[in-house]
Design a protein around this motif. Sequence first.
Motif, mmCIF file in Angstrom:
data_model
loop_
_atom_site.group_PDB
_atom_site.id
_atom_site.type_symbol
_atom_site.label_atom_id
_atom_site.label_comp_id
_atom_site.label_asym_id
_atom_site.label_seq_id
_atom_site.Cartn_x
_atom_site.Cartn_y
_atom_site.Cartn_z
ATOM 1 N N MET A 22 0.852 -1.192 0.000
ATOM 2 C CA MET A 22 0.000 0.000 0.000
ATOM 3 C C MET A 22 0.883 1.236 0.000
ATOM 4 S SD MET A 22 -3.025 1.083 2.685
ATOM 5 C CE MET A 22 -1.955 1.464 4.051
ATOM 6 N N THR A 23 0.739 2.086 -0.996
ATOM 7 C CA THR A 23 1.491 3.334 -1.036
ATOM 8 C C THR A 23 0.530 4.488 -0.809
ATOM 9 O OG1 THR A 23 1.215 3.440 -3.435
ATOM 10 C CG2 THR A 23 3.214 2.395 -2.594
ATOM 11 N N THR A 24 1.062 5.608 -0.298
ATOM 12 C CA THR A 24 0.172 6.717 0.031
ATOM 13 C C THR A 24 0.872 8.040 -0.145
ATOM 14 O OG1 THR A 24 -1.225 7.667 1.757
ATOM 15 C CG2 THR A 24 0.825 6.656 2.475
ATOM 16 N N ASP A 25 0.089 9.061 -0.414
ATOM 17 C CA ASP A 25 0.586 10.434 -0.453
ATOM 18 C C ASP A 25 -0.533 11.299 0.097
ATOM 19 O OD1 ASP A 25 1.950 12.766 -0.888
ATOM 20 O OD2 ASP A 25 1.396 12.892 -3.014
ATOM 21 N N CYS A 26 -0.669 11.291 1.409
ATOM 22 C CA CYS A 26 -1.786 11.999 2.024
ATOM 23 C C CYS A 26 -1.345 12.603 3.348
ATOM 24 C CB CYS A 26 -2.965 11.056 2.242
ATOM 25 S SG CYS A 26 -2.602 9.662 3.324
ATOM 26 N N SER A 27 -2.154 13.567 3.815
ATOM 27 C CA SER A 27 -1.901 14.212 5.103
ATOM 28 C C SER A 27 -2.946 13.748 6.105
ATOM 29 C CB SER A 27 -1.979 15.740 4.958
ATOM 30 O OG SER A 27 -0.951 16.215 4.117
ATOM 31 N N LEU A 28 -2.497 13.346 7.274
ATOM 32 C CA LEU A 28 -3.395 12.847 8.312
ATOM 33 C C LEU A 28 -3.032 13.484 9.642
ATOM 34 C CD1 LEU A 28 -5.643 10.830 9.173
ATOM 35 C CD2 LEU A 28 -3.807 9.204 9.682
ATOM 36 N N THR A 29 -4.036 14.039 10.308
ATOM 37 C CA THR A 29 -3.862 14.546 11.663
ATOM 38 C C THR A 29 -4.590 13.613 12.618
ATOM 39 O OG1 THR A 29 -3.602 16.871 11.062
ATOM 40 C CG2 THR A 29 -4.454 16.414 13.256
#
Length: 281
Positions: free
Chosen positions: A1-8
């Motif tokens: 699983m690859t990702t390019d996201c922002s998570l708070t």
Amino acid sequence: MTTDCSLTVVGSINADITATTSRLPAAGETVGGGRLSRSPGGKGANQAAAAARLGARTRMIGAVGRDSDGRAMLEALRAAGVRTDDIAEATAETGTALIMVDAAGENQIAVCEGANASVSLAGIEFGADEAVLTQLEIPLDLIVELAQRVPGFLAVNAAPARPLPAEVVDRADLIIVNETEYCRLPQLQTGQLVAVTYGAKGSALLQKGEQIAFAEAVESTPVSAVGAGDAYCAALTIGLISGLAPERALRAANAVGAAAVEVASAQPELDVFETYLSAVD
């Protein structure tokens, strides 16, 4: 699983004090021969550490005490790649979880909230492209405030189980619970998207009470279930906001949860996840 996201991640930060024994004691019983360990924990911190190690740009909003445990918890989060600028220092002691784990990985947990009761959103801004993940080890008023203020994707891990205000259920883009929690919270049958975990049987996504996806569990050898659900929450949230199809997101989350349950730490290192995730990609 690859990702390019922002998570708070908005949630609890605890020092975990764990006693590992051959079996869990019954009420009023003493079980000897235990092994004691101390490690970073808290559902919020566990989820933030997992999210960062899975590749999301992750920041943590929470609170720790001005004590050695607080410093250690901050160091652990930074080591995982989590931004800690928005973690406050409270006058109360750092939150603590007293944990007992048996030889099969089952556990009993008592949480002393400490600084977690002081978590605040004062001065915090959320971007429209920023996902937020929270849990119920912080004051419920804070969850309601998140429902009102977060403009982007909002995920709520409704654990420990307690009734949620209708405005939170209606607002949340994703609510994550285990099978027991789902049964205790019938209001979740109206949720937009609810993930339910069934342990060794797998997990499902429900939309307004109707199942829309299911994925079998990944076989594992349990060492400790502490933190496994948190790793699952991080992985599922990241998968869905990254655009994975529901079934694939469930499979990825199941794989991460299976990896996490095979180690004693509530905040596993990245290499624990890699073999499992390669089977999903």
